[in-house]
Design a protein around this motif. Structure first.
Motif, PDB file in Angstrom:
ATOM      1  N   PHE A 106      -7.277   4.469 -10.100  1.00 55.92           N
ATOM      2  CA  PHE A 106      -7.544   5.417  -8.865  1.00 55.92           C
ATOM      3  C   PHE A 106      -8.736   6.218  -8.985  1.00 55.92           C
TER       4      PHE A 106
ATOM      5  N   LYS B  63      -3.386   0.570  -5.192  1.00 55.44           N
ATOM      6  CA  LYS B  63      -2.564   0.487  -3.679  1.00 55.44           C
ATOM      7  C   LYS B  63      -2.380   2.005  -3.291  1.00 55.44           C
ATOM      8  N   ILE B  64      -3.037   2.769  -3.886  1.00 56.01           N
ATOM      9  CA  ILE B  64      -2.733   4.315  -3.496  1.00 56.01           C
ATOM     10  C   ILE B  64      -4.017   4.879  -2.533  1.00 56.01           C
ATOM     11  N   ASN B  65      -3.447   5.398  -1.447  1.00 61.00           N
ATOM     12  CA  ASN B  65      -4.247   5.743  -0.432  1.00 61.00           C
ATOM     13  C   ASN B  65      -5.565   6.824  -0.911  1.00 61.00           C
ATOM     14  N   LYS B  66      -6.640   6.808  -0.495  1.00 62.31           N
ATOM     15  CA  LYS B  66      -7.803   7.429  -1.368  1.00 62.31           C
ATOM     16  C   LYS B  66      -7.489   9.067  -1.342  1.00 62.31           C
ATOM     17  N   SER B  67      -6.876   9.636  -0.136  1.00 63.10           N
ATOM     18  CA  SER B  67      -6.719  10.767   0.096  1.00 63.10           C
ATOM     19  C   SER B  67      -5.562  11.551  -0.813  1.00 63.10           C
ATOM     20  N   CYS B  68      -4.819  10.609  -1.418  1.00 61.47           N
ATOM     21  CA  CYS B  68      -3.522  11.083  -2.137  1.00 61.47           C
ATOM     22  C   CYS B  68      -3.988  11.872  -3.371  1.00 61.47           C
TER      23      CYS B  68
ATOM     24  N   SER C 256       1.021  -1.132   0.095  1.00 65.74           N
ATOM     25  CA  SER C 256      -0.012  -0.099   0.000  1.00 65.74           C
ATOM     26  C   SER C 256       0.900   1.237   0.138  1.00 65.74           C
ATOM     27  N   LEU C 257       0.302   2.492  -0.453  1.00 70.50           N
ATOM     28  CA  LEU C 257       0.978   3.465  -0.529  1.00 70.50           C
ATOM     29  C   LEU C 257       0.355   4.476   0.618  1.00 70.50           C
ATOM     30  N   ASP C 258       0.930   5.417   1.232  1.00 72.78           N
ATOM     31  CA  ASP C 258       0.066   6.387   2.073  1.00 72.78           C
ATOM     32  C   ASP C 258       0.993   7.461   1.970  1.00 72.78           C
ATOM     33  N   TYR C 259       0.848   8.603   0.893  1.00 71.25           N
ATOM     34  CA  TYR C 259       1.303   9.859   0.679  1.00 71.25           C
ATOM     35  C   TYR C 259       0.221  10.963   0.407  1.00 71.25           C
ATOM     36  N   ASP C 260       0.619  12.285   0.805  1.00 72.24           N
ATOM     37  CA  ASP C 260      -0.177  13.252   0.463  1.00 72.24           C
ATOM     38  C   ASP C 260      -0.284  13.719  -1.060  1.00 72.24           C
TER      39      ASP C 260
END
Ligand SMILES: NC(=O)c1ccc[n+]([C@@H]2O[C@H](COP(=O)([O-])OP(=O)(O)OC[C@H]3O[C@@H](n4cnc5c(N)ncnc54)[C@H](OP(=O)(O)O)[C@@H]3O)[C@@H](O)[C@H]2O)c1
Length: 267
Positions: free
Chosen positions: A109, A84-89, A59-63
Motif C-alpha cells: 500500500f 486491493k485497497i483503495n488509494k484514498s483509504c 477490491s476494498l473501498d473504505y475511508d
C-alpha cells in the motif's frame, strides 16, 4: 458518514467496534474475522456489517481500515488484501511493534498509514492511545483516525520513534497499576479490613485519584501536597515510599519495558 473496515474481531477489534458504534460521529462499521461465531456475536450486539475473511476479495473501498489481528497474522492478511485497497483509504494498524514501513510493505500500500498503540482499557472505553502517521497522511486522515481512537478513550499524536516508550508507559502500565491495587488491598487486609471491602476501597481510590488529576489539570505533586497534613498519617507513609524508592522503581519499570519493546522488534 465514514466507512471503516475492522480486520480481526478479537479483544481490541471488538472494543473499537463498540466505541465506533456509540460515538457521536457517524461511522459505518464492517468487521471481518476468521471466526464466524465472533462475527455473529458482534452482529447480535452492535450495529455492524460483517464479512467472512476467507471470501475472495477483488477490491476494498473504505475511508479507513483498521488492522486488529496479532502481529504474526499480518502476512496472512497481506496475502488476502495486498494491492486491493483503495488509494484514498487510511490504513491503520494497532499491531504492537510493527512499523509504518512494514505495514505498508506487507499490504503493498502506497497511501496514508497510521500506527496506533492503544491499551487494554479500550475494552471499557478508557484506552490511552498514541498514534503516528507516515508522510502520506494529511489533515483529513488525521482527523478521521483521531475521531476513531477518541471513541475508545483518550488519543494523542506522537512521533513513531517514541512508540516503544508508549508501550513501556501506557501499553504495559495497566499491569503496574494492577500490582499497586493488589498491594494496597492486601495492606488493608493486613490491617483487618475484609478483602472485598479493601479491594473496593483500593480500586475506587486509584480511579478517583486519576480522575482528580485529569479533571483539575493540576500537577500530581500539588494534589499530593493538598492531602498531606503536617505531622499526619500521609507524610509518614510518603517517607516510607520515598525511602523504598517507589518513584524510582516505576520510572525504571517504564524504561525497562521500553528497552524490551525495542529489543523484541530487533529479535
Ligand atoms: N490486547 C491489548 O492490550 C493490546 C494493546 C495494544 C495493541 N494490541 C494489538 O492488538 C492486536 C490484536 O490483539 P487482540 O488482543 O485483540 O487479539 P485477538 O483477541 O487474538 O484478536 C485477533 C482476531 O483476529 C483474527 N484473525 C487472525 N487472522 C485473521 C485474518 N487473516 N483475517 C481476519 N481476522 C483474522 C483472530 O482469529 P484467530 O484466533 O483465528 O487467529 C482473532 O479473532 C495485536 O496485534 C496486539 O499487538 C493489543
Amino acid at each position: 458518514v465514514a466507512s471503516v473496515l475492522i480486520i480481526g474481531a478479537g479483544n481490541m477489534g471488538g472494543a473499537l467496534a463498540k466505541g465506533l458504534c456509540s460515538s457521536p460521529e457517524s461511522f459505518e462499521v464492517t468487521m471481518t474475522d476468521t471466526h464466524p461465531n465472533r462475527l455473529q456475536n458482534l452482529k447480535n450486539s452492535l450495529k455492524v456489517k460483517v464479512v467472512q475473511s476467507d471470501v475472495a476479495i477483488s477490491s476494498l473501498d473504505y475511508d479507513a481500515l483498521i488492522l486488529c489481528v496479532k502481529p504474526q497474522d499480518l502476512a496472512g492478511v497481506g496475502e488476502t488484501i495486498a494491492g486491493k485497497i483503495n488509494k484514498s483509504c487510511i490504513v491503520t494498524s494497532i499491531l504492537a511493534g510493527v512499523t509504518l514501513d512494514s505495514i505498508a510493505a506487507n499490504l503493498k500500500f502506497r497511501g496514508a498509514v497510521v500506527r496506533a498503540m492503544p491499551n487494554i482499557c479500550a475494552t471499557v472505553g478508557e484506552a490511552a492511545t498514541a498514534m503516528c502517521g507516515n508522510d502520506k497522511l494529511e489533515e483529513g486522515g488525521r482527523d478521521l483516525v483521531g475521531k476513531i481512537f477518541s471513541g475508545i478513550g483518550e488519543a494523542v499524536w506522537i512521533k513513531e520513534s517514541l512508540l516503544d516508550a508508549v508501550t513501556g508507559l501506557s501499553g504495559s502500565g495497566p499491569a503496574y497499576l494492577y500490582m499497586i491495587i493488589e498491594a494496597m488491598t492486601e495492606g488493608g487486609v493486613k490491617m483487618g479490613i475484609p478483602h472485598k471491602i479493601a479491594s473496593q476501597l483500593a480500586v475506587q481510590t486509584v480511579l478517583g485519584s486519576a480522575k482528580l488529576v485529569k479533571e483539575t489539570g493540576l500537577h500530581p505533586a500539588v494534589l499530593r501536597d493538598q492531602v498531606t497534613t503536617p505531622g499526619g498519617t500521609t507524610i509518614h507513609a510518603i517517607q516510607e515510599l520515598e525511602e523504598r524508592g517507589l518513584r524510582a522503581m516505576l520510572m525504571r519499570a517504564v524504561q525497562i519495558a521500553t528497552e524490551r519493546s525495542a529489543n523484541l522488534r530487533k529479535e
